[in-house]
Design a protein around this motif. Sequence first.
Motif, PDB file in Angstrom:
ATOM      1  N   ALA A   6      15.802   6.988  -8.837  1.00 19.11           N
ATOM      2  CA  ALA A   6      16.192   5.669  -8.950  1.00 19.11           C
ATOM      3  C   ALA A   6      15.143   4.704  -9.367  1.00 19.11           C
ATOM      4  O   ALA A   6      15.182   3.598  -8.680  1.00 19.11           O
ATOM      5  N   LYS A   7      14.595   5.045 -10.523  1.00 18.67           N
ATOM      6  CA  LYS A   7      13.461   4.239 -10.917  1.00 18.67           C
ATOM      7  C   LYS A   7      13.789   2.876 -11.257  1.00 18.67           C
ATOM      8  O   LYS A   7      12.981   1.852 -10.993  1.00 18.67           O
ATOM      9  N   ARG A   8      15.129   2.439 -11.773  1.00 14.27           N
ATOM     10  CA  ARG A   8      15.622   1.145 -12.231  1.00 14.27           C
ATOM     11  C   ARG A   8      15.702   0.429 -11.009  1.00 14.27           C
ATOM     12  O   ARG A   8      16.291   0.734  -9.930  1.00 14.27           O
ATOM     13  N   GLY A   9      14.842  -0.960 -11.213  1.00 16.28           N
ATOM     14  CA  GLY A   9      15.198  -1.794 -10.001  1.00 16.28           C
ATOM     15  C   GLY A   9      14.211  -1.669  -8.929  1.00 16.28           C
ATOM     16  O   GLY A   9      14.059  -2.242  -7.867  1.00 16.28           O
ATOM     17  N   ARG A  10      13.321  -0.458  -8.857  1.00 15.42           N
ATOM     18  CA  ARG A  10      12.427  -0.174  -7.654  1.00 15.42           C
ATOM     19  C   ARG A  10      11.000  -0.696  -7.950  1.00 15.42           C
ATOM     20  O   ARG A  10      10.383  -1.174  -9.162  1.00 15.42           O
ATOM     21  N   LEU A  11      10.480  -1.287  -6.882  1.00 16.11           N
ATOM     22  CA  LEU A  11       9.145  -1.885  -7.037  1.00 16.11           C
ATOM     23  C   LEU A  11       8.144  -0.641  -7.183  1.00 16.11           C
ATOM     24  O   LEU A  11       8.329   0.307  -6.586  1.00 16.11           O
ATOM     25  N   GLU A  12       7.232  -1.067  -8.050  1.00 17.36           N
ATOM     26  CA  GLU A  12       5.930   0.004  -8.222  1.00 17.36           C
ATOM     27  C   GLU A  12       4.636  -0.533  -8.344  1.00 17.36           C
ATOM     28  O   GLU A  12       4.452  -1.776  -9.193  1.00 17.36           O
ATOM     29  N   MET A  50       0.754  -1.103  -0.145  1.00 14.40           N
ATOM     30  CA  MET A  50       0.032  -0.324   0.248  1.00 14.40           C
ATOM     31  C   MET A  50       0.957   1.166  -0.094  1.00 14.40           C
ATOM     32  O   MET A  50       0.351   2.305  -0.474  1.00 14.40           O
ATOM     33  N   TYR A  51       1.887   1.296   0.764  1.00 15.60           N
ATOM     34  CA  TYR A  51       2.941   2.238   0.658  1.00 15.60           C
ATOM     35  C   TYR A  51       3.537   2.494  -0.607  1.00 15.60           C
ATOM     36  O   TYR A  51       3.704   3.826  -1.004  1.00 15.60           O
ATOM     37  N   TYR A  52       3.574   1.405  -1.632  1.00 18.83           N
ATOM     38  CA  TYR A  52       4.064   1.597  -2.799  1.00 18.83           C
ATOM     39  C   TYR A  52       3.082   2.410  -3.788  1.00 18.83           C
ATOM     40  O   TYR A  52       3.649   2.744  -4.936  1.00 18.83           O
ATOM     41  N   THR A  53       1.895   2.700  -3.205  1.00 14.87           N
ATOM     42  CA  THR A  53       0.946   3.493  -3.982  1.00 14.87           C
ATOM     43  C   THR A  53       0.831   4.908  -3.840  1.00 14.87           C
ATOM     44  O   THR A  53      -0.028   5.405  -4.452  1.00 14.87           O
ATOM     45  N   THR A  54       1.486   5.305  -2.791  1.00 17.21           N
ATOM     46  CA  THR A  54       1.353   6.576  -2.429  1.00 17.21           C
ATOM     47  C   THR A  54       2.534   7.482  -3.107  1.00 17.21           C
ATOM     48  O   THR A  54       3.424   7.097  -3.633  1.00 17.21           O
ATOM     49  N   PRO A  55       2.117   8.899  -3.188  1.00 19.37           N
ATOM     50  CA  PRO A  55       2.632  10.010  -3.767  1.00 19.37           C
ATOM     51  C   PRO A  55       4.251  10.030  -3.061  1.00 19.37           C
ATOM     52  O   PRO A  55       5.106  10.196  -3.812  1.00 19.37           O
ATOM     53  N   TYR A  88       6.104   7.805  -1.712  1.00 19.86           N
ATOM     54  CA  TYR A  88       6.960   6.435  -2.128  1.00 19.86           C
ATOM     55  C   TYR A  88       7.490   7.051  -3.673  1.00 19.86           C
ATOM     56  O   TYR A  88       8.629   6.733  -4.005  1.00 19.86           O
ATOM     57  N   ARG A  89       6.665   7.222  -4.294  1.00 19.31           N
ATOM     58  CA  ARG A  89       6.850   7.865  -5.750  1.00 19.31           C
ATOM     59  C   ARG A  89       8.105   8.882  -5.933  1.00 19.31           C
ATOM     60  O   ARG A  89       8.727   9.001  -6.742  1.00 19.31           O
ATOM     61  N   ARG A  90       7.710   9.978  -5.020  1.00 20.44           N
ATOM     62  CA  ARG A  90       8.922  11.041  -4.758  1.00 20.44           C
ATOM     63  C   ARG A  90      10.065  10.402  -4.226  1.00 20.44           C
ATOM     64  O   ARG A  90      11.194  10.779  -4.932  1.00 20.44           O
ATOM     65  N   LEU A  91       9.946   9.368  -3.440  1.00 17.17           N
ATOM     66  CA  LEU A  91      11.094   8.928  -2.836  1.00 17.17           C
ATOM     67  C   LEU A  91      12.075   8.122  -3.955  1.00 17.17           C
ATOM     68  O   LEU A  91      13.250   8.342  -4.182  1.00 17.17           O
ATOM     69  N   VAL A  92      11.354   7.473  -4.811  1.00 13.91           N
ATOM     70  CA  VAL A  92      12.109   6.473  -5.790  1.00 13.91           C
ATOM     71  C   VAL A  92      12.196   7.176  -7.099  1.00 13.91           C
ATOM     72  O   VAL A  92      12.614   6.461  -8.165  1.00 13.91           O
ATOM     73  N   GLU A  93      11.816   8.425  -7.405  1.00 16.03           N
ATOM     74  CA  GLU A  93      11.692   8.921  -8.625  1.00 16.03           C
ATOM     75  C   GLU A  93      12.911   8.869  -9.421  1.00 16.03           C
ATOM     76  O   GLU A  93      12.849   8.581 -10.661  1.00 16.03           O
TER      77      GLU A  93
END
Length: 67
Positions: free
Chosen positions: A51-57, A37-42, A44-49
């Motif tokens: 370092a997109k490669r290899g991150r869960l989404e 559920m955290y992976y669906t939040t804005p 989390y998206r800002r945190l991994v923006e």
Amino acid sequence: MRKADRQYALYKGDEFIVDGTPREIAKKTGKTFDSLMYYTTPAYRRLVEKAKRGRLEMVEIEYDDES
């Protein structure tokens, strides 16, 4: 519809992992429901923006209601 009841697809980078509700995905992957559920939040998206490669989404699957 509640966010927890919606359909999502889980990706690692560009690689598709699995789809289903967050609870179904948790059972299939061994990840916790709360993490998914955290992976669906804005936040989390800002945190991994950058370092997109290899991150869960988690991406919501939207269906056409036209039948």
